[in-house]
Design an enzyme around this catalytic site. Structure first.
Site, PDB file in Angstrom:
ATOM      1  N   ASP A 144      -3.898   3.411  -2.777  1.00 27.97           N
ATOM      2  CA  ASP A 144      -4.264   2.795  -1.509  1.00 27.97           C
ATOM      3  C   ASP A 144      -3.629   3.451  -0.299  1.00 27.97           C
ATOM      4  OD1 ASP A 144      -5.863   0.854  -2.409  1.00 27.97           O
ATOM      5  OD2 ASP A 144      -4.415  -0.768  -2.277  1.00 27.97           O
TER       6      ASP A 144
HETATM    7  C1  GLC Z   1      -1.484  -1.881  -5.690  1.00 23.82           C
HETATM    8  C2  GLC Z   1      -2.909  -2.352  -5.556  1.00 23.82           C
HETATM    9  C3  GLC Z   1      -3.874  -1.454  -6.269  1.00 23.82           C
HETATM   10  C4  GLC Z   1      -3.608  -0.028  -5.939  1.00 23.82           C
HETATM   11  C5  GLC Z   1      -2.163   0.346  -6.182  1.00 23.82           C
HETATM   12  C6  GLC Z   1      -1.839   1.764  -5.778  1.00 23.82           C
HETATM   13  O1  GLC Z   1      -1.033  -2.144  -6.981  1.00 23.82           O
HETATM   14  O2  GLC Z   1      -3.059  -3.679  -5.987  1.00 23.82           O
HETATM   15  O3  GLC Z   1      -5.187  -1.809  -5.940  1.00 23.82           O
HETATM   16  O4  GLC Z   1      -4.460   0.737  -6.708  1.00 23.82           O
HETATM   17  O5  GLC Z   1      -1.333  -0.524  -5.445  1.00 23.82           O
HETATM   18  O6  GLC Z   1      -1.871   1.947  -4.411  1.00 23.82           O
HETATM   19  C1  GLC Z   2       0.003  -1.130   0.535  1.00 21.76           C
HETATM   20  C2  GLC Z   2       0.839  -0.892  -0.699  1.00 21.76           C
HETATM   21  C3  GLC Z   2      -0.018  -0.755  -1.911  1.00 21.76           C
HETATM   22  C4  GLC Z   2      -0.943  -1.907  -1.989  1.00 21.76           C
HETATM   23  C5  GLC Z   2      -1.704  -2.131  -0.699  1.00 21.76           C
HETATM   24  C6  GLC Z   2      -2.483  -3.397  -0.850  1.00 21.76           C
HETATM   25  O1  GLC Z   2      -0.805  -0.042   0.815  1.00 21.76           O
HETATM   26  O2  GLC Z   2       1.648   0.227  -0.565  1.00 21.76           O
HETATM   27  O3  GLC Z   2       0.781  -0.695  -3.074  1.00 21.76           O
HETATM   28  O4  GLC Z   2      -1.881  -1.653  -2.974  1.00 21.76           O
HETATM   29  O5  GLC Z   2      -0.822  -2.228   0.354  1.00 21.76           O
HETATM   30  O6  GLC Z   2      -3.302  -3.729   0.148  1.00 21.76           O
END
Ligand code: GLC
Ligand code: GLC
Length: 812
Positions: free
Chosen positions: A483
């Site tokens: 993300d």
């Molecule tokens: C969090 C989110 C997931 C994402 C991951 C890596 O665990 O829930 O959707 O893929 O972060 O950023």
């Molecule tokens: C932020 C976090 C990630 C998570 C996301 C969720 O980017 O670093 O881990 O998945 O928020 O919206």
């Protein structure tokens, strides 16, 4: 240092020191009604949706930590204490918290009295039952004063924390007999109320918070408890609470039980009232009557235990390593079920107001619980697919209460659609139920444009095909699984959020090698499915796209020693030796090796060796290296985290199993196992002080080697780490894989193992599988016999006869 121990026989973690390095919590409820409860009885309750139907209030990130919960205050002469140590924090003579499968019991002892509070949500019940048992171990008669306490939330947990000019005037309660009813907003727009009862007559009560505590006191010193007498207050606005006051006399050796019920009721419009402004209490009274004796409560707990016995009997391993067995047989499966119930919404790191159900998250979670509750997994798949768009794209999240896409976060994460293929085929392989593919499923919840679920899988596949970049690799869109790799966002505005900033739409060349690997893995699964369905033309068409992708990865995604991670907006490499920072990433190397891309040419082995060399640490595999030390606006959030945290080079536990699986594809059982143990919580119990979070569940991240305190975990419970680790250990290391036509047995274990056993219930039969490894190999099935008869394949057939079948497998 340890703060407790596992009790595997009872499937409990027993905490013996209340001062855990972080609140160690548990979850109650598994269908509609839920509570979070810490080892000192902190936490809160909600119905279905932690944002919109919050029953009790909680204060996140407070001082002291973990403030507010389901508290009991016991006053014995001049000493006030709580069974869970908090909130009174009176030193106890003994303390024990047992977190079990959807129940928690907390026991404290002080001056010859033990108070044991059992908390659980009975099956199919919209209420939390609390059984408080008081025992007098002393030789004297004890005259105790018991005060219960909960604090109501004004339903919408977000508004509850914000809009005080309104909130302080809206609170309303009713009190009848020993039941306190919370009915704020019931008369205008709610068809629901909550209640808190006890099964004995009370000597008093309070419902006004300020009167109960005194305005300037903490949870540890309620004024009413200090005075030894409640004030019988009725809340009018401000902050309504519910507290019962009970005087108890205990002879030496005497035991008394009290049953408290915290429940929720919905009434039809024309059944809301008993009389003007008096709520209809019929349903509440029915529930209270169901649990008004200790015997009834014990029976309900026994039902809950049986429910879990059954769920946990579907996959069990007997490996001789108790740490492994307790994770596979108990805690990892339990955590997977919790992620099914909560996705990423409510934990002690997720406030319950931020996030709904994630499209990608929920599909991945499914691989961890589909064997336990296939029918509910089926419903989940349809719910998720119903939020997809016609072009295959999707809302990133949906709300559990409404089951509709949530536009706050939007869409455009180009990995999202592919996870639907994973979720659906995992369901079919487990259940054999191909009929799900024929279900008519709407797009964006609009039934007028519904198509079959199979068509949803096709548009998911084609979403990648239709969104390729200059190298023929998948465009990343807003981001892929990571993300924080926000290649199109270019944000330097402090008022923007990385999560909602729109892409710079024109001209992006940002492509993802992670999605490329993902596409090859699930694209192949899609091809196999098409063939199964006799759709040979579609299978051939899809196969050609997969083959083209493999070529593109080999041509543009190989960096010499590993797979690059992505191309940025400008078409420049990320995760390449050419980069100064972030030279190598875990995700693309995990997915491209799971896909076996370039296996024959040795690319997979090389990539895995590079991961080992550059990313492996004592506490697990870090996400990238070197960590980013400055902000790269063209990379976004990933480079905003300090080095060693979160997506910037932490051990992001969710993706470690991708490498474990990649290692099993390459046949390296020793390495896969080594990686498994590094992040598996039961192996980390002895470093609890450093690790910080619960030793019975995975956290999302562990601080990486560049962080201030490597090895420190955060964000426990709600993470895809649970399902991926379960998937990696059960299906790839222990190697028992459900497939369309049977169970495939293909372990990849450390060569030191001599044997292990798995019992697997599958499609109406029980498979007792014994794997023998006399030659100490890691991989390779030499012979298989089923019920004593040799078989020339490692695919064990479906029997469906309700019987037990003995499977013996010889590795070599
Ligand atoms: C969090 C989110 C997931 C994402 C991951 C890596 O665990 O829930 O959707 O893929 O972060 O950023
Ligand atoms: C932020 C976090 C990630 C998570 C996301 C969720 O980017 O670093 O881990 O998945 O928020 O919206």
């Amino acid at each position: 240092m340890n703060f407790g121990h596992f009790d595997d026989q009872h499937r409990e973690y027993v905490i013996t020191n209340p001062r855990t390095p972080w609140p160690w919590i548990n979850y109650l409820g598994n269908e509609d009604f839920f509570s979070l409860i810490s080892n000192t009885a902190g936490g809160y309750t909600f119905y279905k949706d932690a944002k919109f139907r919050r029953l009790t209030r909680y204060r996140y990130n407070n001082v002291p930590m973990d403030s507010g919960g389901k508290y009991f205050y016991i006053k014995d002469a001049d000493t006030s204490w709580s069974p869970g140590w908090k909130p009174c924090k009176t030193e106890l003579d003994s303390y024990e918290c047992r977190h079990g499968m959807n129940y928690t019991s907390i026991k404290g002892e002080k001056n010859g009295v033990t108070a044991s509070a059992l908390y659980f949500v009975p099956l199919k019940t919209w209420a939390e039952v609390q059984k408080l048992t008081l025992t007098n171990h002393s030789k004297a008669v004890k005259k105790l004063k018991v005060f219960s306490f909960i604090e109501w939330c004004l339903w919408n947990a977000a508004a509850d924390m914000e809009n005080f000019q309104r909130n302080f005037s809206t609170g309303e309660v009713e009190i009848e007999d020993s039941v306190i009813y919370h009915k704020t907003e019931y008369k205008e727009r709610r068809d629901h109320y909550a209640y808190y009862s006890v099964n004995v007559p009370v000597q008093g009560y309070d419902t006004d918070r300020e009167s109960f505590f005194g305005l300037y006191n903490g949870f540890d010193e309620p004024q009413v408890v200090a005075e030894g007498k409640s004030r019988n207050t009725e809340a009018h606005g401000w902050s309504p609470i519910a507290s019962h006051y009970i005087e108890v006399e205990l002879q030496p050796g005497e035991i008394k039980d009290f049953i408290f019920i915290l429940g929720y009721v919905e009434n039809k419009e024309d059944e809301k009232w008993e009389s003007k402004n008096i709520i209809n209490k019929k349903k509440a009274k029915e529930t209270i009557a169901r649990f008004n004796t200790a015997a009834k409560v014990d029976a309900a707990l026994a039902d809950l235990r049986r429910y879990w016995d059954n769920l946990l009997s579907i996959y069990t391993v007997d490996s001789g390593d108790e740490k492994l067995d307790r994770m596979v047989n108990i805690w990892n499966q339990y955590q997977c079920m919790i992620t099914f119930c909560f996705s990423r919404s409510a934990s002690f790191f997720e406030s319950g107001i931020g996030r709904g159900m994630g499209f990608r998250d929920s599909n991945q979670d499914l691989i961890g619980f589909v064997h336990q509750i296939p029918e509910r997994a089926r419903e989940r798949i349809i719910d998720i697919a119903s939020t997809q768009f016609q072009d295959g794209g999707c809302y990133h999240q949906y709300q559990p209460l409404t089951k509709r896409g949530n536009n706050d976060i939007g869409g455009g994460f180009n990995d999202d659609p592919l996870w639907l293929i994973l979720g659906t085929i995992s369901y079919i392989k487990e259940s054999g139920d191909f009929s799900i593919l024929g279900e008519m499923v709407p797009f964006d919840n609009d039934m007028s444009v519904a198509r079959t679920l199979f068509d949803h899988l096709s548009v998911s596949f084609d979403h990648v095909v239709n969104n390729l970049g200059p190298h023929g690799l998948p465009l990343i869109g807003r981001a892929d699984w990571n993300d924080c790799l926000n290649l199109n966002c270019f944000s330097n505005d402090p008022n923007e959020s990385f999560q909602t900033t729109e892409n710079k739409s024109e001209g992006s060349k940002a492509e993802s090698l992670m999605i490329a690997g993902l596409f090859v893995v699930y694209g192949r699964d899609y091809v196999t499915l098409c063939k199964k369905l006799g759709k040979h033309e579609e299978a051939a068409r899809a196969q050609s796209h997969v083959d083209t992708m493999i070529d593109a990865v080999k041509k543009h995604g190989w960096d010499g020693e590993w797979f690059i991670r992505a191309y940025d907006y400008y078409g420049r490499k990320i995760g390449s030796k050419e980069n100064e920072e972030g030279k190598i990433f875990i995700e693309s190397n995990g997915w491209c090796t799971m896909a076996g891309i370039g296996k024959e040419e040795g690319l997979c082995t090389k990539a895995l060796d590079s991961v080992k060399e550059r990313l492996d640490t004592r506490y697990g595999i870090v996400l990238n290296n070197p960590a980013f030390t400055k902000y790269y606006i063209e990379y976004g959030e990933i480079s905003s985290y300090p080095p060693g945290y979160k997506e910037n080079a932490a051990v992001f536990c969710h993706n470690n199993p991708w490498i474990m699986i990649g290692e099993t594809v390459a046949g390296n059982g020793n390495r896969a196992w080594e990686y498994y143990k590094k992040i598996c919580p039961s192996y980390l119990e002895d470093i609890s002080e450093l690790h910080k979070t619960e030793p019975y569940v995975y956290g999302q991240m562990v601080a990486g080697k560049d962080a201030f305190k490597p090895g420190e975990a955060k964000n426990s419970w709600l993470t895809g780490t649970a399902s991926w680790n379960f998937y990696a250990i059960t299906q790839f290391i222990l190697g028992i894989q459900p497939d369309y036509d049977g169970l495939i047995i293909d372990p990849c274990i450390p060569d030191s193992w001599s044997a292990f056993k798995v019992t697997r219930k599958f499609r109406g039969a029980t498979y007792k599988i014994e794997i023998q490894n006399p030659e100490h190999k890691s991989k390779g099935v030499r012979s298989v016999s089923v019920d004593g008869k040799p078989q020339d394949t490692n695919l064990i057939p479906i029997f469906g006869d309700g019987k037990e079948h003995n499977v013996t497998v010889l590795l070599g």
